[in-house]
Design a protein around this motif. Structure first.
Motif, PDB file in Angstrom:
ATOM      1  N   GLU A 163      90.738-128.425  74.106  1.00  0.00           N
ATOM      2  CA  GLU A 163      89.442-128.657  73.475  1.00  0.00           C
ATOM      3  C   GLU A 163      88.324-128.339  74.464  1.00  0.00           C
ATOM      4  N   PRO A 164      87.161-127.931  73.982  1.00  0.00           N
ATOM      5  CA  PRO A 164      86.062-127.581  74.904  1.00  0.00           C
ATOM      6  C   PRO A 164      85.573-128.798  75.666  1.00  0.00           C
ATOM      7  N   TYR A 173      82.624-124.164  75.602  1.00  0.00           N
ATOM      8  CA  TYR A 173      83.015-124.023  77.009  1.00  0.00           C
ATOM      9  C   TYR A 173      84.379-124.679  77.219  1.00  0.00           C
ATOM     10  N   PHE A 174      85.321-123.890  77.749  1.00  0.00           N
ATOM     11  CA  PHE A 174      86.671-124.372  78.028  1.00  0.00           C
ATOM     12  C   PHE A 174      86.932-124.286  79.533  1.00  0.00           C
ATOM     13  N   PRO A 175      87.448-125.351  80.151  1.00  0.00           N
ATOM     14  CA  PRO A 175      87.811-125.271  81.574  1.00  0.00           C
ATOM     15  C   PRO A 175      89.083-124.446  81.745  1.00  0.00           C
ATOM     16  N   VAL A 176      89.024-123.491  82.659  1.00  0.00           N
ATOM     17  CA  VAL A 176      90.180-122.619  82.918  1.00  0.00           C
ATOM     18  C   VAL A 176      90.416-122.551  84.419  1.00  0.00           C
ATOM     19  N   GLY A 177      91.667-122.319  84.789  1.00  0.00           N
ATOM     20  CA  GLY A 177      92.031-122.177  86.190  1.00  0.00           C
ATOM     21  C   GLY A 177      92.220-120.716  86.557  1.00  0.00           C
ATOM     22  N   PHE A 178      91.931-120.400  87.837  1.00  0.00           N
ATOM     23  CA  PHE A 178      92.076-119.036  88.329  1.00  0.00           C
ATOM     24  C   PHE A 178      92.552-119.101  89.772  1.00  0.00           C
ATOM     25  N   ALA A 179      93.640-118.411  90.064  1.00  0.00           N
ATOM     26  CA  ALA A 179      94.206-118.405  91.415  1.00  0.00           C
ATOM     27  C   ALA A 179      93.437-117.430  92.281  1.00  0.00           C
ATOM     28  N   PHE A 180      92.933-117.937  93.417  1.00  0.00           N
ATOM     29  CA  PHE A 180      92.136-117.106  94.317  1.00  0.00           C
ATOM     30  C   PHE A 180      92.332-117.601  95.740  1.00  0.00           C
ATOM     31  N   GLU A 181      92.787-116.711  96.611  1.00  0.00           N
ATOM     32  CA  GLU A 181      92.975-117.017  98.035  1.00  0.00           C
ATOM     33  C   GLU A 181      93.787-118.293  98.233  1.00  0.00           C
ATOM     34  N   GLN A 182      94.966-118.345  97.596  1.00  0.00           N
ATOM     35  CA  GLN A 182      95.911-119.446  97.736  1.00  0.00           C
ATOM     36  C   GLN A 182      95.327-120.785  97.302  1.00  0.00           C
ATOM     37  N   ALA A 189      85.122-121.010  80.732  1.00  0.00           N
ATOM     38  CA  ALA A 189      85.169-119.849  79.851  1.00  0.00           C
ATOM     39  C   ALA A 189      84.189-120.091  78.709  1.00  0.00           C
ATOM     40  N   LYS A 190      83.129-119.284  78.675  1.00  0.00           N
ATOM     41  CA  LYS A 190      82.083-119.419  77.662  1.00  0.00           C
ATOM     42  C   LYS A 190      82.409-118.510  76.484  1.00  0.00           C
ATOM     43  N   VAL A 191      82.633-119.132  75.326  1.00  0.00           N
ATOM     44  CA  VAL A 191      82.950-118.389  74.104  1.00  0.00           C
ATOM     45  C   VAL A 191      81.739-118.477  73.181  1.00  0.00           C
ATOM     46  N   PRO A 192      80.932-117.427  73.082  1.00  0.00           N
ATOM     47  CA  PRO A 192      79.739-117.497  72.215  1.00  0.00           C
ATOM     48  C   PRO A 192      80.122-117.678  70.752  1.00  0.00           C
ATOM     49  N   LYS A 193      79.315-118.420  70.038  1.00  0.00           N
ATOM     50  CA  LYS A 193      79.542-118.593  68.606  1.00  0.00           C
ATOM     51  C   LYS A 193      79.183-117.306  67.871  1.00  0.00           C
ATOM     52  N   PRO A 223      93.210-117.312  72.746  1.00  0.00           N
ATOM     53  CA  PRO A 223      94.510-117.992  72.703  1.00  0.00           C
ATOM     54  C   PRO A 223      94.623-118.901  71.481  1.00  0.00           C
ATOM     55  N   TRP A 224      95.784-118.933  70.880  1.00  0.00           N
ATOM     56  CA  TRP A 224      95.950-119.686  69.638  1.00  0.00           C
ATOM     57  C   TRP A 224      95.793-121.189  69.831  1.00  0.00           C
ATOM     58  N   GLU A 225      96.045-121.689  71.065  1.00  0.00           N
ATOM     59  CA  GLU A 225      96.025-123.141  71.261  1.00  0.00           C
ATOM     60  C   GLU A 225      94.619-123.731  71.387  1.00  0.00           C
ATOM     61  N   LEU A 226      93.591-122.891  71.512  1.00  0.00           N
ATOM     62  CA  LEU A 226      92.235-123.409  71.666  1.00  0.00           C
ATOM     63  C   LEU A 226      91.762-124.084  70.372  1.00  0.00           C
ATOM     64  N   VAL A 227      91.099-125.212  70.536  1.00  0.00           N
ATOM     65  CA  VAL A 227      90.584-125.985  69.407  1.00  0.00           C
ATOM     66  C   VAL A 227      89.067-125.903  69.420  1.00  0.00           C
ATOM     67  N   PHE A 228      88.483-125.604  68.256  1.00  0.00           N
ATOM     68  CA  PHE A 228      87.026-125.429  68.148  1.00  0.00           C
ATOM     69  C   PHE A 228      86.461-126.492  67.206  1.00  0.00           C
ATOM     70  N   PRO A 229      85.790-127.523  67.759  1.00  0.00           N
ATOM     71  CA  PRO A 229      85.193-128.553  66.899  1.00  0.00           C
ATOM     72  C   PRO A 229      84.010-127.991  66.126  1.00  0.00           C
ATOM     73  N   GLY A 230      83.430-128.845  65.266  1.00  0.00           N
ATOM     74  CA  GLY A 230      82.244-128.457  64.523  1.00  0.00           C
ATOM     75  C   GLY A 230      81.028-128.416  65.402  1.00  0.00           C
ATOM     76  N   SER A 231      79.892-128.064  64.849  1.00  0.00           N
ATOM     77  CA  SER A 231      78.639-127.930  65.593  1.00  0.00           C
ATOM     78  C   SER A 231      78.143-129.295  66.031  1.00  0.00           C
ATOM     79  N   PRO A 232      77.311-129.359  67.085  1.00  0.00           N
ATOM     80  CA  PRO A 232      76.762-130.649  67.525  1.00  0.00           C
ATOM     81  C   PRO A 232      75.990-131.356  66.429  1.00  0.00           C
ATOM     82  N   GLU A 233      75.272-130.598  65.576  1.00  0.00           N
ATOM     83  CA  GLU A 233      74.497-131.223  64.517  1.00  0.00           C
ATOM     84  C   GLU A 233      75.412-131.887  63.495  1.00  0.00           C
ATOM     85  N   GLU A 234      76.519-131.214  63.142  1.00  0.00           N
ATOM     86  CA  GLU A 234      77.440-131.775  62.177  1.00  0.00           C
ATOM     87  C   GLU A 234      78.118-133.012  62.723  1.00  0.00           C
TER      88      GLU A 234
END
Length: 522
Positions: A163-164, A173-182, A189-193, A223-234
């Motif tokens: 979930e974002p 916005y989803f938190p993602v990990g990235f391997a860099f310099e050990q 990860a910003k996914v625009p609406k 990715p299929w596992e990402l969950v997208f809630p409704g808008s903040p107003e809703e």
């Protein structure tokens, strides 16, 4: 036979002076370039408006910064020659600066004053730059990350939460990990609406503490596992909030990578702080000033970059946790359960564009009841509205501009900041656009509310440029002493609030203070 004694050597008489030093051995042009900024003479009575106006150090008994005069005919070659050397500027001076160089700067009390004030200004600038690098990271490291992320997609990232972690009006916005310099780095990860325009213009912006940065982008199937809630107003309208759900399909969308992971929007912050505002109004309203100051500084940076904010509303202002605050603040912040976050503006558009990438909340309201949408809301009006919203006072833009009422809603006086915030809101929401204060003036007013000078300074002495200049010089010295004492006492490294304070005292002039206090304490 022994050799005869040598003839006595003839004593040379000095007929000419020693040759002058070559061009490479002395200053070319103005030997003190720093004097034009920090240590120049007092500006005229009507100074320029910008903060970068020259400082106000009197040009009395200015020392000689050029090379020493050559030897005269009366000096013999046996005497020591005082070769000239360029004198260091205050920005170059340290505790280890040679006494011979210092002695040439300390020929008068005025010279001492110039050196001390110049060193203070240079030190504040260095401190500010170091704290900013700690908050943002080095530019070199960011370039390395951008190069490493180029051409990579979801396969190179690990989804840390389904979930974002934050949802703004125009993106998830989803938190993602990235391997860099050990090591494993955490990005957002910003996914625009789908209804919102591309945010690619962010990549061309310079680094700033109040502007969201993007270090990577790619187009890929979500990715299929990402969950997208409704808008903040809703969610705010529903008692329990909308249930999270998977998208019916996994569309191919453009995704942006940001090094800052937001945990909340300003809308969520305001919604969750009603109780804190009632129980600790002084602490909360100081936080409000610091958040509004970050908004104004970000808007100023956008204008320099020929950019505008796309939708300046509570739902599009992101909050990011800062590193651990100094130990002197941890006790109070822990007891209140809230610390100062970094605020990021995340929605932009080019000034030459005719349409905003996403309509504002006011525009959306108007489209429901009016035939024609209004013109884009000016930054000054948006910040004025934010003041009321952060202080939990209901207001609409129509009421603010006097369409339904001739008076603005009342802001209750709960702390020493209430009156100043009320005054600033009135100046920003003035019905006459020519009488509204600018974003730059609003930023200066917020700085005065936070760090002075307060009105009691003028209770015993009439306000004057001399008084304000002396106040700035003393406060700069006290600020540096505070940093030194905290460092010696292992209090902790300075954070966001210290950086904001350094920015203020590094650039402020007595002329700016005179104008701001006139508007604020009128």
């Amino acid at each position: 036979d022994p050799l005869p004694p040598p003839l006595p050597k003839k004593q040379l008489q000095r007929a000419e002076s020693l040759p002058e030093q070559g061009p490479s051995q002395h200053w070319q042009g103005d030997p003190t370039p720093w004097a034009a900024s920090t240590l120049s003479s007092i500006p005229p009575p009507h100074p320029p408006h910008e903060e970068g106006a020259p400082s106000s150090i009197p040009p009395c008994n200015r020392p000689s910064w050029g090379p020493k005069r050559p030897l005269t005919k009366s000096q013999s070659l046996g005497e020591p020659v005082a070769w000239s050397s360029p004198l260091p500027s205050p920005a170059e001076m340290t505790f280890r600066t040679a006494d011979g160089e210092l002695g040439q700067l300390l020929e008068s009390p005025a010279g001492v004053c110039r050196v001390v004030l110049g060193c203070q200004a240079a030190t504040l600038a260095r401190l500010s730059a170091r704290i900013q690098e700690k908050l943002l990271g080095s530019e070199e490291r960011q370039r390395l990350l951008e190069a490493e992320l180029a051409g990579k997609g979801w396969a190179a990232l690990s989804v840390l939460e389904r979930e974002p972690c934050c949802q703004s009006r125009d993106a998830w916005y989803f938190p993602v990990g990235f391997a860099f310099e050990q090591s494993q780095l955490v990005f957002a990860a910003k996914v625009p609406k789908p209804c919102c325009a591309s945010t690619g213009v962010q990549s061309s912006l310079g680094a700033h503490c109040s502007i969201q940065r993007l270090i990577g982008r790619f187009t890929d199937r979500l990715p299929w596992e990402l969950v997208f809630p409704g808008s903040p107003e809703e969610q705010s309208q529903s008692p329990s909030g909308e249930e999270p759900a998977h998208l019916p399909t996994c569309p191919v969308l453009q995704v942006f990578i940001s090094p800052e992971v937001p945990y909340q929007t300003l809308a969520g912050f305001v919604k969750g702080t009603h109780g804190l505002h009632r129980t600790s109004p002084g602490y909360y309203e100081r936080l409000a000033c610091l958040l509004l100051l970050q908004v104004c500084m970000g808007l100023e940076h956008l204008r320099v970059q020929n950019m505008g904010q796309g939708d300046l509303c509570l739902e599009n202002l992101l909050l990011v946790q800062c590193p651990c605050p100094p130990q002197s603040q941890q006790g109070k912040e822990a007891s209140l359960g809230l610390s100062l976050p970094r605020l990021l503006i995340s929605s932009f558009f080019k000034v030459k564009d005719k349409q905003r990438p996403c309509s504002t909340s006011q525009e959306q309201d108007w489209t429901k009841g009016l035939a024609a949408p209004p013109a884009p809301v000016a930054d000054e009006l948006s910040v004025g509205m934010l003041i009321y919203q952060i202080l939990h006072v209901d207001i609409s833009l129509e009421n603010a501009l006097g369409f339904r009422s001739n008076r603005l809603p009342e802001i209750p006086t709960l702390s020493i900041y209430s009156t100043g915030l009320k005054r600033l809101a009135m100046l920003l929401l003035h019905r006459d656009p020519c009488k509204r204060v600018s974003i730059e003036e609003a930023r200066s007013i917020l700085q005065v509310l936070l760090w002075g000078p307060r009105q009691e300074l003028f209770a015993r002495s009439k306000k004057s440029l001399t008084l304000l200049r002396s106040w700035v010089e003393v406060k700069r010295a006290l600020l540096l002493l505070k940093f030194a004492e905290n460092s010696a006492g292992a209090v902790g490294s300075p954070g966001l609030e210290e950086w904001l304070c350094c920015q203020y005292f590094k650039d402020v002039t007595e002329h700016t203070l005179y104008q701001v206090t006139q508007a604020l304490y009128a």
